[in-house]
Design an enzyme around this catalytic site. Sequence first.
Site, PDB file in Angstrom:
ATOM      1  N   GLY A  10       6.935 -22.240 -18.682  1.00 37.38           N
ATOM      2  CA  GLY A  10       8.321 -21.816 -18.515  1.00 37.38           C
ATOM      3  C   GLY A  10       8.982 -21.549 -19.849  1.00 37.38           C
ATOM      4  O   GLY A  10      10.174 -21.781 -20.040  1.00 37.38           O
ATOM      5  N   ALA A  11       8.203 -21.022 -20.796  1.00 36.75           N
ATOM      6  CA  ALA A  11       8.681 -20.890 -22.173  1.00 36.75           C
ATOM      7  C   ALA A  11       9.286 -19.529 -22.474  1.00 36.75           C
ATOM      8  O   ALA A  11       9.747 -19.295 -23.584  1.00 36.75           O
ATOM      9  CB  ALA A  11       7.535 -21.152 -23.151  1.00 36.75           C
ATOM     10  N   GLY A  14      15.304 -19.822 -21.376  1.00 39.22           N
ATOM     11  CA  GLY A  14      15.988 -21.090 -21.191  1.00 39.22           C
ATOM     12  C   GLY A  14      15.541 -22.207 -22.107  1.00 39.22           C
ATOM     13  O   GLY A  14      15.255 -21.996 -23.287  1.00 39.22           O
ATOM     14  N   SER A 131      15.270 -33.088 -12.554  1.00 38.25           N
ATOM     15  CA  SER A 131      16.696 -32.799 -12.421  1.00 38.25           C
ATOM     16  C   SER A 131      17.395 -33.995 -11.801  1.00 38.25           C
ATOM     17  O   SER A 131      16.795 -34.760 -11.038  1.00 38.25           O
ATOM     18  CB  SER A 131      16.913 -31.575 -11.528  1.00 38.25           C
ATOM     19  N   TYR A 156      14.734 -27.843  -3.512  1.00 39.19           N
ATOM     20  CA  TYR A 156      14.732 -28.077  -4.950  1.00 39.19           C
ATOM     21  C   TYR A 156      14.847 -29.564  -5.261  1.00 39.19           C
ATOM     22  O   TYR A 156      14.121 -30.083  -6.128  1.00 39.19           O
ATOM     23  CB  TYR A 156      15.890 -27.315  -5.602  1.00 39.19           C
TER      24      TYR A 156
END
Length: 273
Positions: A10-11, A14, A131, A156
């Site tokens: 996920g680089a 963000g 999260s 999620y």
Amino acid sequence: MAGRTIVVTGASDGIGRAAARALSGQGENVVVVGRSPGKTEALARELKATHHVADFARLAEVRALAAALLDRCPAIDVLVNNAGGIMGSRTTTADGHETTFQVNHLAPFLLTTLLSERLVASRATVIMTSSMLNLRARLDLDDLDLRRNYSGVRAYSNAKLANILFTRELQRRHGDAGLNAVSFHPGAVATNFSDGTDSMARLVYRTPLKRLMLTPEQGADTLVWLATSVPGADWVPGGHYEKRRTAPVHRLAGDADAARRLWERSEELLATG
């Protein structure tokens, strides 16, 4: 500790991109993994880093990524499982799984377990981006793909609790061999989170409220700290953190049997698809 090999998924955007930049700036050998070929290649050029492109909605690409990392990385000192997202309406992947569950939990579970021998041999740190929404989870281990009672937020939240349960079971199984696993909450970060989906969350990220959120660099701070500090001295293996401090978790996060069952159920789902 500088010069270690740190894989960041996920680089391409963000907090993953911010973390990759920060870690590279500290002299670490960062391996950049992203879904977007253009963004991933651009960051890799900027950092003079190795890169791989993989879409976690396709398990075949996760398996190919693991094979490439094993071929090219004699040691993996830190694995950052940061790829993820919220999807909105229920969709399924080509592998037949609910997309939020696969991208946030099942794909990083697969990647980590495929790399497990290399990670143990490297006495690696494995970092999971979770999260605070884990606190809202209503996880049904017999319906991980949420065929019943689906909502985007529930999917999620369940996936983020699954990240924590996976972290704790990974620590239980491999901690004695030198691997250290940890999860963290980055905070509400002003990124492109939820872009390309019909999640209501995308609307918040397009309003003036976005100005009140953390920058990607601020959101990445705890990630970078976990990657560069000492497990067992600076943080507790198996723990969950926010702003470099222990953070609250769902009551189920302390259920060792639930963590074990999630691991076993994830293996079963991967074996059948």
